[in-house]
Design a protein around this motif. Sequence first.
Motif, PDB file in Angstrom:
ATOM      1  N   ASP A 165      -0.029  -4.460   4.320  1.00  0.00           N
ATOM      2  CA  ASP A 165      -1.170  -4.825   5.148  1.00  0.00           C
ATOM      3  C   ASP A 165      -1.302  -6.339   5.131  1.00  0.00           C
ATOM      4  O   ASP A 165      -1.502  -6.940   4.074  1.00  0.00           O
ATOM      5  CB  ASP A 165      -2.448  -4.160   4.612  1.00  0.00           C
ATOM      6  CG  ASP A 165      -2.440  -2.657   4.835  1.00  0.00           C
ATOM      7  OD1 ASP A 165      -2.377  -2.237   5.999  1.00  0.00           O
ATOM      8  OD2 ASP A 165      -2.475  -1.909   3.839  1.00  0.00           O
ATOM      9  N   HIS A 184       3.584   0.922   3.151  1.00  0.00           N
ATOM     10  CA  HIS A 184       3.546  -0.154   4.152  1.00  0.00           C
ATOM     11  C   HIS A 184       2.909  -1.389   3.519  1.00  0.00           C
ATOM     12  O   HIS A 184       2.451  -1.355   2.370  1.00  0.00           O
ATOM     13  CB  HIS A 184       2.752   0.277   5.397  1.00  0.00           C
ATOM     14  CG  HIS A 184       1.317   0.611   5.111  1.00  0.00           C
ATOM     15  ND1 HIS A 184       0.904   1.848   4.682  1.00  0.00           N
ATOM     16  CD2 HIS A 184       0.191  -0.153   5.166  1.00  0.00           C
ATOM     17  CE1 HIS A 184      -0.398   1.842   4.498  1.00  0.00           C
ATOM     18  NE2 HIS A 184      -0.862   0.637   4.768  1.00  0.00           N
ATOM     19  N   HIS A 232       0.843  -1.193   0.000  1.00  0.00           N
ATOM     20  CA  HIS A 232       0.000   0.000   0.000  1.00  0.00           C
ATOM     21  C   HIS A 232       0.882   1.247   0.000  1.00  0.00           C
ATOM     22  O   HIS A 232       1.580   1.527   0.978  1.00  0.00           O
ATOM     23  CB  HIS A 232      -0.896  -0.057   1.251  1.00  0.00           C
ATOM     24  CG  HIS A 232      -1.957   0.991   1.291  1.00  0.00           C
ATOM     25  ND1 HIS A 232      -2.877   1.064   2.318  1.00  0.00           N
ATOM     26  CD2 HIS A 232      -2.259   1.997   0.432  1.00  0.00           C
ATOM     27  CE1 HIS A 232      -3.692   2.081   2.092  1.00  0.00           C
ATOM     28  NE2 HIS A 232      -3.341   2.656   0.969  1.00  0.00           N
TER      29      HIS A 232
HETATM   30 MN    MN Z   1      -2.924   0.125   4.380  1.00  0.00          MN
END
Ligand code: MN
Length: 148
Positions: free
Chosen positions: A44, A42, A36
């Motif tokens: 997920d 980051h 993302h």
């Molecule tokens: Mn995210």
Amino acid sequence: MMALEKYWAKRKFTRTPEPKGKVLKTGMSRFVVHEHWASHHHFDFRLEMDGVLKSWAVPKEIPQEAGIKRLAVQVEDHPIDYINFEGEIPEGSYGAGTVKIFDRGEYELIERTKNTISFILKGKKLKGSYSLIKFKGPNQWLLIKEKK
Ligand code: MN
């Protein structure tokens, strides 16, 4: 069902391409890792559990070598339909940025307690034994690649 109320409250489904979804018990045990590119890049990490995707934001790469630990901050449960989601969350929306699937597959649950979830990932990139260990506060966990 209460489980997706936080997810729904954060999003306007007339604007985001993300699925509204619902709680859905499929009998399957799947995982997905989204990469993302939001305000901070980051990953997920999401496990299908209890009819939702239990979700953790991992600021660094998901560990692929034994003994590596990563901070994993638990975030709101996501709907099962999110397992297939990839796309652009528009500017001004929660989580704005590009979302792509980094890896996916099935997992085998080994142990689940209040503060520990141990499992074996059977993805294309991510394989083998992992644990999530809650270590601080309501949402701070460590994602650990185990030595086996
Ligand atoms: Mn995210």
